[in-house]
Motif scaffolding. Sequence first.
Motif, PDB file in Angstrom:
ATOM      1  N   UNK A 157       0.813  -1.208   0.000  1.00  8.85           N
ATOM      2  CA  UNK A 157       0.000   0.000   0.000  1.00  8.85           C
ATOM      3  C   UNK A 157       0.849   1.262   0.000  1.00  8.85           C
ATOM      4  N   UNK A 158       2.137   1.126  -0.089  1.00  7.92           N
ATOM      5  CA  UNK A 158       2.996   2.302  -0.118  1.00  7.92           C
ATOM      6  C   UNK A 158       2.771   3.054  -1.416  1.00  7.92           C
ATOM      7  N   UNK A 159       2.476   4.333  -1.299  1.00 10.25           N
ATOM      8  CA  UNK A 159       2.221   5.157  -2.472  1.00 10.25           C
ATOM      9  C   UNK A 159       3.405   6.074  -2.727  1.00 10.25           C
ATOM     10  N   UNK A 160       3.596   6.416  -3.984  1.00 10.83           N
ATOM     11  CA  UNK A 160       4.695   7.304  -4.368  1.00 10.83           C
ATOM     12  C   UNK A 160       4.154   8.372  -5.305  1.00 10.83           C
ATOM     13  N   UNK A 161       4.828   9.510  -5.318  1.00 10.41           N
ATOM     14  CA  UNK A 161       4.449  10.574  -6.235  1.00 10.41           C
ATOM     15  C   UNK A 161       4.820  10.152  -7.647  1.00 10.41           C
ATOM     16  N   UNK A 162       3.901  10.323  -8.558  1.00  7.60           N
ATOM     17  CA  UNK A 162       4.153   9.959  -9.947  1.00  7.60           C
ATOM     18  C   UNK A 162       5.415  10.645 -10.453  1.00  7.60           C
ATOM     19  N   UNK A 163       5.596  11.903 -10.094  1.00 10.28           N
ATOM     20  CA  UNK A 163       6.771  12.653 -10.537  1.00 10.28           C
ATOM     21  C   UNK A 163       8.089  12.090 -10.048  1.00 10.28           C
ATOM     22  N   UNK A 164       8.056  11.271  -8.997  1.00 13.74           N
ATOM     23  CA  UNK A 164       9.275  10.672  -8.449  1.00 13.74           C
ATOM     24  C   UNK A 164       9.585   9.307  -9.053  1.00 13.74           C
ATOM     25  N   UNK A 165       8.721   8.811  -9.932  1.00 14.42           N
ATOM     26  CA  UNK A 165       8.873   7.436 -10.417  1.00 14.42           C
ATOM     27  C   UNK A 165       9.562   7.316 -11.768  1.00 14.42           C
ATOM     28  N   UNK A 166       9.622   8.399 -12.521  1.00 17.09           N
ATOM     29  CA  UNK A 166      10.137   8.303 -13.880  1.00 17.09           C
ATOM     30  C   UNK A 166       9.097   7.762 -14.846  1.00 17.09           C
ATOM     31  N   UNK A 167       7.879   7.506 -14.339  1.00 19.70           N
ATOM     32  CA  UNK A 167       6.789   7.017 -15.179  1.00 19.70           C
ATOM     33  C   UNK A 167       5.890   8.188 -15.550  1.00 19.70           C
ATOM     34  N   UNK A 168       4.959   7.931 -16.421  1.00 21.50           N
ATOM     35  CA  UNK A 168       3.951   8.907 -16.789  1.00 21.50           C
ATOM     36  C   UNK A 168       2.629   8.164 -16.925  1.00 21.50           C
ATOM     37  N   UNK A 169       1.568   8.893 -17.217  1.00 19.51           N
ATOM     38  CA  UNK A 169       0.288   8.228 -17.445  1.00 19.51           C
ATOM     39  C   UNK A 169       0.328   7.577 -18.819  1.00 19.51           C
ATOM     40  N   UNK A 170      -0.531   6.596 -19.036  1.00 14.53           N
ATOM     41  CA  UNK A 170      -0.506   5.831 -20.286  1.00 14.53           C
ATOM     42  C   UNK A 170      -0.640   6.736 -21.512  1.00 14.53           C
ATOM     43  N   UNK A 171      -1.477   7.740 -21.427  1.00 11.91           N
ATOM     44  CA  UNK A 171      -1.659   8.710 -22.505  1.00 11.91           C
ATOM     45  C   UNK A 171      -1.287  10.066 -21.923  1.00 11.91           C
TER      46      UNK A 171
END
Length: 142
Positions: free
Chosen positions: A7-21
């Motif tokens: 259940x640990x959540x992370x900020x999207x901006x800290x992951x190097x990922x983006x949304x699918x679109x």
Amino acid sequence: MGNNASRELVKLGDTGKTVADITEDIRGYTARDGSGAELGKVEELLIDPGEEKVRFLIIASGGFLGMGKDKAFLPVDTVKSINHSDHEVLIDQAREHIAGAPEYDPDLEEAISYYETVYGYYGFSPYWSPGYTYPALPYHPR
């Protein structure tokens, strides 16, 4: 979801990922309540890295150059609609109700009891609850 580690959540901006679109990235959008009152800007999306889904929005309001900002921590379940042409997110909660929410504390972003409190305040079951259904929104980080 069997354990707290999942259940640990992370900020999207800290992951190097983006949304699918990339056109579905609502960071920077103006958040408004059902009556149209401005709540602030979507500052960040908190994701569940295991399931790669957005779980919370962080809405920032007020302040000058980042100083004195107020932040609201809202479950993705509170999003009623997204207007991409106007860069707005409509939240299904009244501004007054959001103002009374459990205080946002960056040190508590990963605290399960805080998540439970926030979900309860807004009237939703936590995403790890049996039978939870993810809202039909365009949030799927990649």
